[in-house]
Design an enzyme around this catalytic site. Structure first.
Site, PDB file in Angstrom:
ATOM      1  N   GLU A 113      17.310   0.126  16.703  1.00  0.00           N
ATOM      2  CA  GLU A 113      16.824   1.436  16.999  1.00  0.00           C
ATOM      3  C   GLU A 113      16.344   1.440  18.448  1.00  0.00           C
ATOM      4  OE1 GLU A 113      12.452   1.929  15.130  1.00  0.00           O
ATOM      5  OE2 GLU A 113      14.044   1.902  13.603  1.00  0.00           O
ATOM      6  N   HIS A 149      12.235   7.548  13.232  1.00  0.00           N
ATOM      7  CA  HIS A 149      11.168   6.496  13.196  1.00  0.00           C
ATOM      8  C   HIS A 149       9.865   7.348  13.353  1.00  0.00           C
ATOM      9  CE1 HIS A 149       9.855   2.050  13.273  1.00  0.00           C
ATOM     10  NE2 HIS A 149       8.907   2.736  12.688  1.00  0.00           N
ATOM     11  N   ARG A 166       7.700  -9.190  -4.256  1.00  0.00           N
ATOM     12  CA  ARG A 166       7.870 -10.577  -4.096  1.00  0.00           C
ATOM     13  C   ARG A 166       6.632 -11.110  -5.140  1.00  0.00           C
ATOM     14  NH1 ARG A 166       6.539 -13.014   1.676  1.00  0.00           N
ATOM     15  NH2 ARG A 166       4.634 -11.466   1.339  1.00  0.00           N
ATOM     16  N   ARG A 193       0.834  -1.167  -0.074  1.00  0.00           N
ATOM     17  CA  ARG A 193       0.052   0.083  -0.064  1.00  0.00           C
ATOM     18  C   ARG A 193       0.984   1.162  -0.104  1.00  0.00           C
ATOM     19  NH1 ARG A 193      -1.753  -3.331   3.802  1.00  0.00           N
ATOM     20  NH2 ARG A 193      -4.124  -4.259   3.731  1.00  0.00           N
ATOM     21  N   ILE A 194       1.850   1.590   0.669  1.00  0.00           N
ATOM     22  CA  ILE A 194       2.715   2.311   0.881  1.00  0.00           C
ATOM     23  C   ILE A 194       3.555   2.633  -0.249  1.00  0.00           C
ATOM     24  CG2 ILE A 194       4.454   3.428   2.340  1.00  0.00           C
ATOM     25  CD1 ILE A 194       3.306   2.056   4.898  1.00  0.00           C
ATOM     26  N   ARG A 197      11.790  -0.669   7.781  1.00  0.00           N
ATOM     27  CA  ARG A 197      12.062  -1.327   9.001  1.00  0.00           C
ATOM     28  C   ARG A 197      13.774  -1.329   8.959  1.00  0.00           C
ATOM     29  NH1 ARG A 197       8.050  -0.246  10.844  1.00  0.00           N
ATOM     30  NH2 ARG A 197       6.669  -1.520  11.965  1.00  0.00           N
TER      31      ARG A 197
END
Length: 328
Positions: free
Chosen positions: A269, A287, A179, A157-158, A240
């Site tokens: 992090e 983040h 993928r 989606r992003i 991530r």
């Protein structure tokens, strides 16, 4: 019927706490202490459910020590803090918060790409240090966004949101690797062309990482991948920490193997690789890609709604695993 007991593991909006208190006995960590595993286990004793964030690791050890736990509702779209195999084995439901943060995160990813390409933080630091004494034709020359080739690794989606911003707003040529390939309608909507990962690395002027973290995606971008990129290219990671080998990236930035990077996420992090902190050609943010007020509130509300749906309707809105029985 006895009220279920819920732990809210990190500070959230007071109105979300109030909404949960209408249904449950709630213990909340509004002091926002980041607990150790032992402290998390202690806090989860006697709790039926938990509203978690990425800082709470729900693994086999935690589950074995907290047999009453039935659901962990993550206030995040990612859920690499969940050991899904162990959770399903113990009959514990996991949920996340997709969709509500898509546009805000895509906005931020695009902003971070632009700041990186146009050397915004580097030039701001230069100005703040009082070093700006005159104009020069080549002062902080960066690279263009409009008309450039935008590469996206991870086309969920992003990723699709970033593709549409680039294609429709800036006339960018969009290529992507995922993928699984998008259907033709989605590709047309994004004006995106599917390519191999190797082609993506070689052709992108600006590469944005938006793939989920897993054992398979760990260090998807390392020294070998960085070496395949253009020396003028930029890399942006809003996915991530751990998807990029941060040590290899720092070395590549220092050697100018690539021009610049923009990072919102990091390995280990909130710790940041010390070499990244010394480099001028990297934009660093803590983040915050989903950090608009309305979006963070929507994330917290969706996590809370999953808890309510689970205990009141024996179902959840956004599951990330399957369990044999919702209510143990």
């Amino acid at each position: 019927m006895t009220q279920a007991k819920i732990l809210v593991a990190r500070a959230v909006f007071p109105e979300v706490i109030a909404s949960l208190q209408a249904h449950f006995e709630v213990t909340s960590n509004q002091d926002d202490v980041v607990w150790t595993k032992a402290q998390l286990i202690e806090q989860l004793q006697g709790k039926d459910g938990a509203l978690t964030t990425g800082s709470e690791r729900i693994d086999a050890d935690v589950l074995a020590a907290c047999p009453q736990l039935k659901i962990a509702a993550n206030m995040a779209v990612g859920y690499n803090n969940f050991d899904l195999v162990a959770m399903s084995h113990h009959g514990v439901q996991g949920t996340n918060t997709p969709d509500v943060l898509t546009d805000t995160t895509a906005d931020f990813g695009f902003a971070l790409m632009m700041a990186t390409a146009r050397r915004m933080t580097e030039s701001e630091h230069f100005l703040r240090r009082g070093e700006w004494t005159k104009w020069r034709y080549d002062m902080f020359m960066g690279s263009d966004i409009h008309g450039a080739t935008l590469g996206i690794l991870g086309m969920g989606r992003i990723g699709q949101g970033i593709a549409q911003r680039g294609a429709h707003g800036f006339g960018m040529k969009v290529i992507y690797h995922n993928r699984s390939r998008l259907d033709p309608a989605a590709e047309a909507r994004c004006q995106a062309t599917y390519v191999s990962k190797e082609d993506l690395l070689k052709r992108a002027d600006h590469l944005v990482l938006v793939l989920p973290y897993s054992a398979e995606s760990h260090h998807s971008i390392g020294a070998a991948e960085l070496a395949q990129m253009k020396p003028t290219a930029t890399l942006v990671n809003i996915a991530r920490g751990g998807i990029v080998d941060d040590a290899a990236l720092a070395a590549a930035l220092k050697a100018r193997t690539i021009a610049a990077a923009g990072l919102d996420v990091f390995e280990g992090e909130p710790q940041v690789h010390p070499d990244l902190l010394t480099l001028p050609n990297v934009v660093l943010t803590p983040h915050i890609a989903s950090a608009s007020g309305p979006t963070r509130l929507a994330m917290a509300k969706l996590a809370a709604d999953n808890l309510v749906a689970f205990f009141k309707q024996n179902a959840v809105l956004t599951p990330v695993n399957s369990v044999v029985s919702a209510i143990k």
